[in-house]
Design a protein around this motif. Structure first.
Motif, mmCIF file in Angstrom:
data_model
loop_
_atom_site.group_PDB
_atom_site.id
_atom_site.type_symbol
_atom_site.label_atom_id
_atom_site.label_comp_id
_atom_site.label_asym_id
_atom_site.label_seq_id
_atom_site.Cartn_x
_atom_site.Cartn_y
_atom_site.Cartn_z
ATOM 1 N N ASP A 178 87.191 -53.511 -5.713
ATOM 2 C CA ASP A 178 87.551 -52.865 -6.983
ATOM 3 C C ASP A 178 87.353 -51.354 -6.928
ATOM 4 O O ASP A 178 86.652 -50.744 -7.743
ATOM 5 N N VAL A 179 87.998 -50.755 -5.919
ATOM 6 C CA VAL A 179 87.931 -49.309 -5.757
ATOM 7 C C VAL A 179 89.085 -48.673 -6.521
ATOM 8 O O VAL A 179 90.229 -49.135 -6.452
ATOM 9 N N ASP A 180 88.802 -47.647 -7.260
ATOM 10 C CA ASP A 180 89.836 -46.944 -8.014
ATOM 11 C C ASP A 180 90.591 -46.015 -7.062
ATOM 12 O O ASP A 180 90.205 -44.864 -6.848
ATOM 13 N N GLN A 221 98.835 -48.354 1.973
ATOM 14 C CA GLN A 221 98.664 -49.696 1.428
ATOM 15 C C GLN A 221 98.258 -49.656 -0.045
ATOM 16 O O GLN A 221 97.604 -48.716 -0.501
ATOM 17 N N THR A 222 98.644 -50.692 -0.754
ATOM 18 C CA THR A 222 98.284 -50.818 -2.156
ATOM 19 C C THR A 222 97.337 -52.002 -2.323
ATOM 20 O O THR A 222 97.688 -53.137 -2.019
ATOM 21 N N SER A 223 96.127 -51.729 -2.777
ATOM 22 C CA SER A 223 95.135 -52.788 -2.964
ATOM 23 C C SER A 223 94.021 -52.267 -3.858
ATOM 24 O O SER A 223 93.747 -51.062 -3.914
ATOM 25 N N ASN A 224 93.369 -53.172 -4.565
ATOM 26 C CA ASN A 224 92.210 -52.805 -5.368
ATOM 27 C C ASN A 224 90.965 -52.640 -4.503
ATOM 28 O O ASN A 224 89.949 -52.111 -4.951
ATOM 29 N N ASP A 225 91.049 -53.117 -3.257
ATOM 30 C CA ASP A 225 89.916 -53.063 -2.349
ATOM 31 C C ASP A 225 90.228 -52.110 -1.190
ATOM 32 O O ASP A 225 91.373 -51.673 -1.017
ATOM 33 N N THR A 226 89.218 -51.805 -0.410
ATOM 34 C CA THR A 226 89.429 -50.953 0.762
ATOM 35 C C THR A 226 88.404 -51.301 1.833
ATOM 36 O O THR A 226 87.330 -51.839 1.538
ATOM 37 N N ILE A 227 88.731 -51.001 3.087
ATOM 38 C CA ILE A 227 87.851 -51.288 4.223
ATOM 39 C C ILE A 227 87.481 -49.976 4.898
ATOM 40 O O ILE A 227 88.350 -49.151 5.180
ATOM 41 N N LEU A 228 86.210 -49.803 5.172
ATOM 42 C CA LEU A 228 85.699 -48.589 5.801
ATOM 43 C C LEU A 228 85.052 -48.923 7.138
ATOM 44 O O LEU A 228 84.505 -50.030 7.314
ATOM 45 N N PHE A 229 85.123 -47.991 8.062
ATOM 46 C CA PHE A 229 84.385 -48.113 9.318
ATOM 47 C C PHE A 229 83.515 -46.870 9.492
ATOM 48 O O PHE A 229 84.012 -45.739 9.520
ATOM 49 N N TYR A 230 82.222 -47.106 9.614
ATOM 50 C CA TYR A 230 81.270 -46.045 9.897
ATOM 51 C C TYR A 230 81.078 -45.980 11.413
ATOM 52 O O TYR A 230 80.812 -46.999 12.048
ATOM 53 N N GLU A 231 81.210 -44.781 11.982
ATOM 54 C CA GLU A 231 81.091 -44.623 13.431
ATOM 55 C C GLU A 231 79.799 -43.898 13.785
ATOM 56 O O GLU A 231 79.450 -42.882 13.174
#
Length: 352
Positions: free
Chosen positions: A118-120, A150-160
């Motif tokens: 649920d990311v704005d 992409q269109t989505s209410n969610d999102t994916i992050l990668f911390y390096e």
């Protein structure tokens, strides 16, 4: 002030060395602009493959002459391989491990995946945001949602997070490592029928576009002595090549471990060239057949239509009553059907 705030702490987090311990090419990678272009690269054309890099390699390997073997250490099976030419993409020091020379330095990465619900819009303002401050232990966050719109209410992050151990991603650029690499390069230049390709084998920081260019230039060099006939390349000798395309470690967690993937992509290059030759020849033959078939179909259709129409006109001239006109219509209709059949048959033959 900017150096102390940005360059110095970030450099140490990435390389575990202070800037003075590294070569000048490290800071040379940082773009300096006098405008507000927020992109890292200023190339006029920047894009990603439609289906991603994975789809490209899946299509490349989907060929009867290409065998792919995974989870295999090249050095454990190299004696069993029979090939006239080897394309080696692993660490060059691993290839010459028995030489007694010191190992080259590499840096690796840890990837921490986080899913945000649920990311704005987006979590961060750009796909890649670097964090140079020493207050946090990661170097950057990548939000892939930006890259493909992409269109989505969610999102994916990668911390390096950068580290010494693990899969070798980054050659460490400093005078000591470069001098050591030159010794390895001198040995690699003497290896017969072996080409050292990519970031690890050349101990050089390649971006993805540079990696592809390196491979294409090597292909041109290795195929320059091949015979060419009517624009079709014909290989002289059959050569089995162990090859692997270097994936960009920055965005792909599945980078190759030392020596593991050199056999993973066991490619018969000359067989590919033969196959490409057959495809090009077949394509030319198909094109010629299509052209001939279309031409014959047009001729046959025109001739049949002319004959039938002439016959219909002659009958219509002899008899002017409605019954004769009806016959002429039938004949003309038959001519149209015959022409359609001829066209369909010619198209079917051309397609076949």
């Amino acid at each position: 002030e900017l150096y102390e705030m940005i360059f110095k702490p970030y450099t140490f987090k990435q390389w575990a060395k202070w800037p003075k311990e590294l070569g000048p090419e490290v800071t040379a990678r940082i773009p300096v602009r006098n405008n507000r272009d927020g992109r890292y690269f200023d190339d006029p054309h920047q894009a990603l493959p439609t289906g991603g890099y994975t789809a490209i390699f899946e299509k490349l390997f989907n060929h009867k002459n290409i065998a792919v073997t995974v989870e295999t250490d090249y050095f454990q099976v190299k004696e069993d391989l029979k090939c006239d030419r080897l394309y080696y993409t692993g660490p060059v020091d691993a290839y010459f491990a028995q030489s007694g020379l010191a190992k080259l330095e590499y840096r690796s990465l840890d990837f921490e995946r986080k899913v945000m619900k649920d990311v704005d819009g987006y979590f961060q303002p750009a796909a890649v945001v670097n964090h140079p401050s020493s207050d946090v232990n990661f170097t950057r966050i990548v939000e892939y949602k930006h890259l493909l719109n992409q269109t989505s209410n969610d999102t994916i992050l990668f911390y390096e997070r950068s580290k010494d151990d693990g899969d070798p991603y980054y050659p460490v650029p400093n005078p000591e490592n470069q001098a050591l690499f030159e010794k390895y390069k001198a040995m690699s230049d003497k290896e017969e029928n072996v080409s050292f390709v990519g970031r690890l084998a050349n101990y050089k920081y390649f971006n993805m576009d540079q990696t592809i260019k390196n491979a294409l230039e090597l292909f041109d060099e290795d195929t320059k002595d091949m015979k060419k006939s009517d624009g079709v390349t014909i290989t002289i000798d059959t050569v089995d090549n162990a090859s692997d395309a270097d994936a960009d470690a920055d965005t792909d967690k599945n980078s190759e471990a030392a020596g593991d993937v050199d056999v993973d992509k066991d490619i018969n290059t000359d067989a590919d060239a033969d196959s490409d030759t057959e495809k090009e020849t077949d394509a030319d033959a198909d094109a010629d057949a299509d052209a001939d078939a279309d031409a014959d179909a047009d001729k046959e259709t025109d001739a049949d239509a002319d004959k039938e129409t002439d016959g219909a006109d002659a009958d219509a001239d002899k008899d002017s009553n409605e019954e004769t006109d009806a016959d002429a219509d039938k004949v003309a209709g038959a001519a149209d059907k015959d022409a359609d059949k001829e066209n369909d048959g010619a198209d079917a033959d051309a397609d076949a």
